[in-house]
Design an enzyme around this catalytic site. Structure first.
Site, PDB file in Angstrom:
ATOM      1  N   GLN A 198      -0.395   4.773  20.868  1.00 43.99           N
ATOM      2  CA  GLN A 198      -0.116   5.317  19.529  1.00 43.99           C
ATOM      3  C   GLN A 198      -1.225   6.301  19.171  1.00 43.99           C
ATOM      4  OE1 GLN A 198      -1.241   2.294  20.218  1.00 43.99           O
ATOM      5  NE2 GLN A 198      -2.164   1.231  18.502  1.00 43.99           N
TER       6      GLN A 198
ATOM      7  N   TYR B 170       0.835  -1.208   0.000  1.00 40.13           N
ATOM      8  CA  TYR B 170       0.000   0.000   0.000  1.00 40.13           C
ATOM      9  C   TYR B 170       0.866   1.253   0.000  1.00 40.13           C
ATOM     10  CZ  TYR B 170      -3.740   3.201   1.573  1.00 40.13           C
ATOM     11  OH  TYR B 170      -4.646   4.236   1.692  1.00 40.13           O
TER      12      TYR B 170
ATOM     13  N   SER C 155     -14.202   1.888  12.892  1.00 42.68           N
ATOM     14  CA  SER C 155     -15.292   0.936  12.658  1.00 42.68           C
ATOM     15  C   SER C 155     -15.208  -0.232  13.645  1.00 42.68           C
ATOM     16  CB  SER C 155     -15.290   0.445  11.211  1.00 42.68           C
ATOM     17  OG  SER C 155     -13.987   0.148  10.785  1.00 42.68           O
TER      18      SER C 155
ATOM     19  N   GLY D 226      -1.946   1.041  23.149  1.00 45.44           N
ATOM     20  CA  GLY D 226      -3.035   1.990  22.884  1.00 45.44           C
ATOM     21  C   GLY D 226      -2.582   3.437  22.963  1.00 45.44           C
TER      22      GLY D 226
ATOM     23  N   ARG E 230       3.715   4.956  15.122  1.00 46.54           N
ATOM     24  CA  ARG E 230       3.516   5.366  16.518  1.00 46.54           C
ATOM     25  C   ARG E 230       2.629   6.597  16.612  1.00 46.54           C
ATOM     26  NH1 ARG E 230       3.211   2.599  20.427  1.00 46.54           N
ATOM     27  NH2 ARG E 230       3.325   4.438  21.739  1.00 46.54           N
ATOM     28  N   GLN E 231       2.737   7.473  15.650  1.00 44.09           N
ATOM     29  CA  GLN E 231       2.010   8.739  15.762  1.00 44.09           C
ATOM     30  C   GLN E 231       1.686   9.265  14.368  1.00 44.09           C
ATOM     31  OE1 GLN E 231       4.742  11.404  17.731  1.00 44.09           O
ATOM     32  NE2 GLN E 231       6.304  11.196  16.158  1.00 44.09           N
TER      33      GLN E 231
ATOM     34  N   GLU F   3       4.162   1.806  -0.576  1.00 43.42           N
ATOM     35  CA  GLU F   3       5.046   2.011  -1.722  1.00 43.42           C
ATOM     36  C   GLU F   3       4.242   2.139  -3.017  1.00 43.42           C
ATOM     37  OE1 GLU F   3       7.847   3.006  -1.195  1.00 43.42           O
ATOM     38  OE2 GLU F   3       9.051   1.773   0.144  1.00 43.42           O
TER      39      GLU F   3
ATOM     40  N   ASP G   5       3.369  -0.709  12.562  1.00 41.90           N
ATOM     41  CA  ASP G   5       2.263   0.187  12.912  1.00 41.90           C
ATOM     42  C   ASP G   5       2.842   1.548  13.329  1.00 41.90           C
ATOM     43  OD1 ASP G   5      -0.846  -0.465  13.746  1.00 41.90           O
ATOM     44  OD2 ASP G   5      -0.020   1.176  14.924  1.00 41.90           O
TER      45      ASP G   5
ATOM     46  N   LYS H 184       1.363   3.612  -3.248  1.00 41.98           N
ATOM     47  CA  LYS H 184       0.892   5.007  -3.256  1.00 41.98           C
ATOM     48  C   LYS H 184       2.047   5.968  -3.522  1.00 41.98           C
ATOM     49  CE  LYS H 184      -3.584   4.805  -2.160  1.00 41.98           C
ATOM     50  NZ  LYS H 184      -4.669   5.451  -2.921  1.00 41.98           N
TER      51      LYS H 184
HETATM   52  P1  NAD Z   1     -12.571   1.773   0.291  1.00 42.72           P
HETATM   53  O1  NAD Z   1     -11.904   0.454   0.340  1.00 42.72           O
HETATM   54  O2  NAD Z   1     -13.888   1.919   0.965  1.00 42.72           O
HETATM   55  O3  NAD Z   1     -12.734   2.280  -1.203  1.00 42.72           O
HETATM   56  C1  NAD Z   1     -11.897   1.897  -2.247  1.00 42.72           C
HETATM   57  C2  NAD Z   1     -12.749   1.574  -3.451  1.00 42.72           C
HETATM   58  O4  NAD Z   1     -11.905   1.211  -4.539  1.00 42.72           O
HETATM   59  C3  NAD Z   1     -13.693   0.399  -3.192  1.00 42.72           C
HETATM   60  O5  NAD Z   1     -14.979   0.723  -3.645  1.00 42.72           O
HETATM   61  C4  NAD Z   1     -13.078  -0.730  -4.013  1.00 42.72           C
HETATM   62  O6  NAD Z   1     -14.015  -1.690  -4.429  1.00 42.72           O
HETATM   63  C5  NAD Z   1     -12.446   0.042  -5.147  1.00 42.72           C
HETATM   64  N1  NAD Z   1     -11.352  -0.669  -5.811  1.00 42.72           N
HETATM   65  C6  NAD Z   1     -10.310  -1.322  -5.242  1.00 42.72           C
HETATM   66  N2  NAD Z   1      -9.506  -1.830  -6.176  1.00 42.72           N
HETATM   67  C7  NAD Z   1     -10.033  -1.453  -7.383  1.00 42.72           C
HETATM   68  C8  NAD Z   1      -9.660  -1.690  -8.720  1.00 42.72           C
HETATM   69  N3  NAD Z   1      -8.562  -2.391  -9.042  1.00 42.72           N
HETATM   70  N4  NAD Z   1     -10.445  -1.183  -9.701  1.00 42.72           N
HETATM   71  C9  NAD Z   1     -11.569  -0.478  -9.411  1.00 42.72           C
HETATM   72  N5  NAD Z   1     -11.972  -0.243  -8.150  1.00 42.72           N
HETATM   73  C10 NAD Z   1     -11.206  -0.725  -7.151  1.00 42.72           C
HETATM   74  O7  NAD Z   1     -11.531   2.831   0.884  1.00 42.72           O
HETATM   75  P2  NAD Z   1     -11.698   4.382   1.187  1.00 42.72           P
HETATM   76  O8  NAD Z   1     -11.420   4.564   2.628  1.00 42.72           O
HETATM   77  O9  NAD Z   1     -12.948   4.906   0.620  1.00 42.72           O
HETATM   78  O10 NAD Z   1     -10.445   4.959   0.395  1.00 42.72           O
HETATM   79  C11 NAD Z   1     -10.592   5.618  -0.860  1.00 42.72           C
HETATM   80  C12 NAD Z   1      -9.234   6.148  -1.297  1.00 42.72           C
HETATM   81  O11 NAD Z   1      -8.739   7.073  -0.337  1.00 42.72           O
HETATM   82  C13 NAD Z   1      -8.178   5.055  -1.447  1.00 42.72           C
HETATM   83  O12 NAD Z   1      -7.394   5.324  -2.570  1.00 42.72           O
HETATM   84  C14 NAD Z   1      -7.360   5.181  -0.192  1.00 42.72           C
HETATM   85  O13 NAD Z   1      -6.041   4.762  -0.383  1.00 42.72           O
HETATM   86  C15 NAD Z   1      -7.451   6.678   0.082  1.00 42.72           C
HETATM   87  N6  NAD Z   1      -7.246   6.955   1.511  1.00 42.72           N
HETATM   88  C16 NAD Z   1      -8.204   6.662   2.422  1.00 42.72           C
HETATM   89  C17 NAD Z   1      -7.976   6.905   3.775  1.00 42.72           C
HETATM   90  C18 NAD Z   1      -9.010   6.629   4.822  1.00 42.72           C
HETATM   91  O14 NAD Z   1      -8.782   6.910   6.006  1.00 42.72           O
HETATM   92  N7  NAD Z   1     -10.184   6.131   4.515  1.00 42.72           N
HETATM   93  C19 NAD Z   1      -6.749   7.456   4.179  1.00 42.72           C
HETATM   94  C20 NAD Z   1      -5.782   7.713   3.210  1.00 42.72           C
HETATM   95  C21 NAD Z   1      -6.049   7.476   1.875  1.00 42.72           C
HETATM   96  N1  UDP Z   2      -6.102  -0.429  16.147  1.00 39.10           N
HETATM   97  C1  UDP Z   2      -6.480  -0.888  17.405  1.00 39.10           C
HETATM   98  N2  UDP Z   2      -7.532  -1.741  17.482  1.00 39.10           N
HETATM   99  C2  UDP Z   2      -8.239  -2.144  16.403  1.00 39.10           C
HETATM  100  C3  UDP Z   2      -7.860  -1.678  15.122  1.00 39.10           C
HETATM  101  C4  UDP Z   2      -6.778  -0.819  15.032  1.00 39.10           C
HETATM  102  O1  UDP Z   2      -5.893  -0.523  18.422  1.00 39.10           O
HETATM  103  O2  UDP Z   2      -9.204  -2.923  16.579  1.00 39.10           O
HETATM  104  C5  UDP Z   2      -4.978   0.519  16.047  1.00 39.10           C
HETATM  105  C6  UDP Z   2      -3.930   0.178  14.988  1.00 39.10           C
HETATM  106  O3  UDP Z   2      -2.953  -0.698  15.533  1.00 39.10           O
HETATM  107  C7  UDP Z   2      -3.367   1.544  14.670  1.00 39.10           C
HETATM  108  C8  UDP Z   2      -4.568   2.476  14.837  1.00 39.10           C
HETATM  109  O4  UDP Z   2      -5.515   1.750  15.611  1.00 39.10           O
HETATM  110  O5  UDP Z   2      -2.384   1.909  15.606  1.00 39.10           O
HETATM  111  C9  UDP Z   2      -5.207   2.882  13.524  1.00 39.10           C
HETATM  112  O6  UDP Z   2      -5.434   1.703  12.771  1.00 39.10           O
HETATM  113  P1  UDP Z   2      -6.195   1.736  11.362  1.00 39.10           P
HETATM  114  O7  UDP Z   2      -6.079   0.357  10.789  1.00 39.10           O
HETATM  115  O8  UDP Z   2      -7.549   2.301  11.541  1.00 39.10           O
HETATM  116  O9  UDP Z   2      -5.384   2.798  10.494  1.00 39.10           O
HETATM  117  P2  UDP Z   2      -3.842   2.978  10.132  1.00 39.10           P
HETATM  118  O10 UDP Z   2      -2.992   2.116  11.013  1.00 39.10           O
HETATM  119  O11 UDP Z   2      -3.730   2.588   8.710  1.00 39.10           O
HETATM  120  O12 UDP Z   2      -3.622   4.408  10.393  1.00 39.10           O
END
Ligand code: NAD
Ligand code: UDP
Length: 325
Positions: free
Chosen positions: A220, A156, A200, A218, A286-287, A158, A284, A160
């Site tokens: 982080q 993810y 979620s 917890g 830290r911050q 790399e 994971d 991005k």
């Molecule tokens: P999500 O998983 O709900 O949405 C991603 C969507 O892309 C899904 O509908 C999935 O079916 C579709 N998809 C995946 N692979 C595909 C492919 N090969 N072709 C067509 N569709 C494809 O995630 P999200 O949280 O809505 O994230 C949306 C975008 O925002 C992503 O690019 C994600 O990297 C970026 N983003 C999200 C967060 C966040 O906190 N939610 C943070 C940073 C970046």
């Molecule tokens: N995390 C947690 N309990 C959970 C799910 C995630 O403590 O049930 C922690 C996870 O280890 C991370 C933070 O919550 O430190 C955010 O995780 P998430 O997967 O939501 O996002 P990301 O790590 O990609 O920022």
């Protein structure tokens, strides 16, 4: 194949392509774009997204939903492209890591190719993950990051990072109008209930009276942005002048430990769930906290939804979802 969307060329409305439009963020973006009077072509392969996320839009005369994988070239006629297609939660992007990298990299090449042919602006949904486990805090856009290139998050992170490289090379080589945003942890309705992300997970666990799983100690931190704020920032970025290319951080600077988040969720749901501790996943961070000065200066954008207010709306969504199940 040329999609039927092409027929909309006789309309004066802007035609907007949203890849990943049936996902969490994409579905909110599609709705807001329609509200703003655009036509929307939502493209998704439904890996993590669902028709349910856009069910309210399906009858809208200006909305079209197309099943398509962005790793395959797409031939449509549009005026703007938002490239969001990519699974975003660690559970989902680690399920098929090769496909995750392909989606980010090959998907970016295909969408940039479309932008180049059509000469239309393209926005890339990049991520705070490009900073990895950051050595500076809060993160500014000129920080190059601290990313493990061979770990479980690398597909993810790399992927991005490479997509960002492609965006800037397409601009330098072909003069494309690019818009790169780095999204920090975002939450809200339409999050997948089983995607393993912390907001979620905690809400679903609290509503079902299950133990709340704290990974590590917890302590982080993360900064959580409500989806409506994020979508405003995305549209402001697309509307910005051609020389505003980004990267620009979009996120809420409010920073919380996972323990603080768990306490807030327990309080707002009125749950009697207890905390349990589980091992911290590898690499994971830290911050994490965005410095959003650039978004404030260049886009006039800011956040407006405090964590507790956004959590209440998200809890309402999951409560209804669980009641339907
Ligand atoms: P999500 O998983 O709900 O949405 C991603 C969507 O892309 C899904 O509908 C999935 O079916 C579709 N998809 C995946 N692979 C595909 C492919 N090969 N072709 C067509 N569709 C494809 O995630 P999200 O949280 O809505 O994230 C949306 C975008 O925002 C992503 O690019 C994600 O990297 C970026 N983003 C999200 C967060 C966040 O906190 N939610 C943070 C940073 C970046
Ligand atoms: N995390 C947690 N309990 C959970 C799910 C995630 O403590 O049930 C922690 C996870 O280890 C991370 C933070 O919550 O430190 C955010 O995780 P998430 O997967 O939501 O996002 P990301 O790590 O990609 O920022």
């Amino acid at each position: 194949m040329t999609a039927s969307f092409r027929s909309s060329r006789y309309s004066t409305k802007k035609r907007v392509l949203v890849t990943g439009g049936a996902g969490f963020i994409g579905s909110h973006l599609c709705a807001r774009l329609l509200e703003a009077g655009n036509q929307v072509l939502c493209v998704d392969n439904f890996f993590t997204g669902t028709r349910g996320n856009v069910s309210d839009l399906l009858d809208h005369p200006e909305f079209e939903l197309m099943r398509h994988d962005v790793t395959i070239p797409l031939f449509v006629e549009v005026d703007e492209i938002y490239n969001l297609a990519c699974p975003a939660s660690p559970v989902h992007y680690q399920f098929d890591p090769v496909q995750t990298t392909k989606t980010s990299v090959v998907g970016a090449v295909n969408m940039l190719g479309l932008s180049k042919r059509l000469k239309v602006p393209i926005l890339q949904a990049s991520t705070s993950e490009v900073y990895g486990d950051p050595a500076i805090h809060p993160q500014t856009e000129d920080y190059w990051g601290n990313v493990n290139p061979i770990g479980p998050r690398s597909c993810y992170d790399e992927g991005k990072r490479c997509a960002e490289t492609l965006f800037f090379d397409y601009r330098r080589q072909h003069g494309l109008a690019i818009k790169v945003i780095r999204i920090f942890n975002t939450y809200g309705p339409h999050m997948h209930p089983n995607d393993g992300r912390v907001v979620s997970n905690f809400i679903v666990q609290a509503l079902q009276g299950e133990d709340i799983t704290i990974y590590g100690d917890g302590k982080q931190t993360r900064s959580f942005c409500y989806v409506d704020d994020l979508v405003c920032g995305m549209m402001a970025m697309m509307a910005s002048a051609d020389d505003v290319t980004g990267p620009i951080n979009l996120g809420n600077p409010g920073e919380f430990t996972m323990l603080e988040l768990a306490q807030a969720v327990i309080e707002l749901t009125g749950s009697s769930s207890k905390l349990v501790y589980r091992p911290l996943p590898q690499d994971d961070p830290r911050q994490r906290q965005p410095d959003i000065s650039r978004a404030r200066d260049q886009l006039g954008w800011d956040v407006s939804v405090p964590l507790r207010e956004g959590l209440v709306k998200t809890i309402d969504y999951f409560r209804a979802l669980i009641a339907q199940a």
